[in-house]
Design an enzyme around this catalytic site. Structure first.
Site, PDB file in Angstrom:
ATOM      1  N   PHE A 235      36.632   4.177 141.003  1.00 12.54           N
ATOM      2  CA  PHE A 235      37.597   3.975 142.098  1.00 12.54           C
ATOM      3  C   PHE A 235      38.801   4.844 141.794  1.00 12.54           C
ATOM      4  O   PHE A 235      39.379   4.736 140.705  1.00 12.54           O
ATOM      5  CB  PHE A 235      38.058   2.516 142.175  1.00 12.54           C
ATOM      6  N   GLU A 236      39.193   5.658 142.756  1.00 12.79           N
ATOM      7  CA  GLU A 236      40.415   6.442 142.606  1.00 12.79           C
ATOM      8  C   GLU A 236      40.913   6.767 143.993  1.00 12.79           C
ATOM      9  O   GLU A 236      40.122   7.127 144.868  1.00 12.79           O
ATOM     10  CB  GLU A 236      40.118   7.814 141.972  1.00 12.79           C
ATOM     11  N   ILE A 237      42.211   6.638 144.189  1.00 12.90           N
ATOM     12  CA  ILE A 237      42.847   7.251 145.350  1.00 12.90           C
ATOM     13  C   ILE A 237      43.894   8.173 144.752  1.00 12.90           C
ATOM     14  O   ILE A 237      44.671   7.742 143.885  1.00 12.90           O
ATOM     15  CB  ILE A 237      43.497   6.208 146.286  1.00 12.90           C
TER      16      ILE A 237
END
Ligand code: GDP
Ligand code: MN
Length: 349
Positions: A235-237
């Protein structure tokens, strides 16, 4: 009322079906997924949840990247599920192969040895190319060039809560460059010389190190050794322009030349995390408590009962990893002098 009926309250009225917000309110952003054709049903499950919990109201685009051409089933299935535009990209050969300075015999011996020692993905060639690609190249793919922000989505994830705001817009409006929901300690066997390589980079490029950085998230002795904390990068933004900056590209090139993607098994999670912690200001890294998330084997279930109810979360709060001993998230809060969300004390075991 009969006492078998417990406090039944009428359901809240259905929210009206929302149209996508006007273009000037949306960020210039895309989802991005690296996947194989065989991942289609697992990524379908992820997309469905991202759409149901968030993107059906926003219609952000989705870029799919693969080292082999996507087949029709993959393209049909994912295009039907995504409410924004979909784009399918082939990874250029030189981004998914051995650089010429790598001794392939040496790399092979390492894989055999790590395989025998049962180190996770230790014997895998493709996993190493994947980690190197996610570390150094996905943000430079031509399909990614038009965007400013990305949200990485992997196959087989769960999203547990409604996302009642636009995380891309949040990143932009608050000048955040990297964000996470889960953090933990890396397997030492996969990165024995990564910190030496990082220290060499820091010495050669002091101009890239931020003054108000998060070194103390990574090291308990002022930078002598790495404590193995990292943000979990499935998960990465994040901010694509930061990854495309000279600072990040110099960092990746320096690590890449040291060979640890092949002579060890450096993961993109510690590589991104170390970069964010050293080259960004502390307040450019954000923790999203509100985004309930699962990727095997860890759960981020938002801390705070009211938050979970408001966002219609379906995760079990007892599964929340954040305040348990193997998570680094408490360390992140302490380093930034942030108050932990109310209720965290009940979730430490
Ligand atoms: P893990 O989460 O570390 O166990 O690794 P995954 O198997 O989930 O891989 C990480 C990401 O890279 C996922 O999005 C996978 O779909 C993708 N991926 C892994 N290996 C390959 C590969 O050989 N080719 C392609 N195109 N994608 C891959
Ligand atoms: Mn995965």
């Amino acid at each position: 009322a009969p006492d078998t009926v417990q406090d039944a309250s009428p359901p809240p009225p259905e929210a009206p079906a929302e149209k996508a917000p006007p273009a000037d309110e949306r960020a210039n952003a895309t989802f991005v997924t690296l996947a194989r054709n065989s991942d289609v049903w697992e990524i379908a499950k992820s997309i469905r949840q991202v759409e149901d919990r968030f993107n059906r109201n926003y219609h952000y685009d989705w870029v799919f990247l693969n080292d082999k051409p996507f087949d029709d089933t993959f393209k049909k299935t994912t295009t039907a599920l995504v409410s924004g535009k979909t784009h399918y990209g082939l990874i250029p050969k030189n981004h998914w192969s051995y650089p010429d300075w790598i001794d392939q015999d040496k790399a092979k011996k390492v894989r055999e040895d790590m395989g025998q020692r049962k180190i996770i993905y230790g014997d895998s060639v493709s996993y190493r190319h994947m980690c190197r690609y996610e570390s150094g190249f996905f943000f430079r793919h031509p399909l990614m060039e038009q965007y400013d922000y990305y949200w990485r989505v992997e196959p087989s994830i769960d999203l547990y809560c409604d996302i009642s705001f636009d995380p891309f817009k949040f990143m932009r409006d608050n000048k955040k460059k990297y964000s996470f929901v889960l953090s933990l300690y890396e397997y030492y066997e996969t990165i024995p010389t990564l910190w030496d390589s990082v220290k060499k980079f820091m010495k050669e490029h002091p101009e890239h190190i931020a003054e108000d950085n998060s070194l103390s998230f990574l090291s308990d002795d002022g930078g002598k050794t790495y404590n193995k904390c990292h943000f979990w990068s499935n998960f990465e933004i994040g901010d694509l322009n930061w990854l495309r900056s000279d600072a990040y590209v110099d960092y990746f090139d320096s690590l890449d030349h040291d060979g640890g993607f092949f002579y060890e098994r450096w993961g993109d999670a510690p590589v991104h995390s170390i970069a964010a912690a050293l080259m960004l200001k502390r307040d450019e890294i954000h923790f999203f408590n509100e985004i309930g998330y699962y990727h095997v084997p860890f759960t981020h279930c938002p801390t705070g009962e009211q938050t979970r109810l408001d966002l219609k979360c379906h995760c079990n709060p007892n599964d929340n990893f954040d305040w348990k001993g193997y998570s680094c998230t408490a360390r992140f809060f302490e380093m930034n002098n942030m108050d932990k969300p109310a209720g965290y004390e009940d979730e430490q075991e």
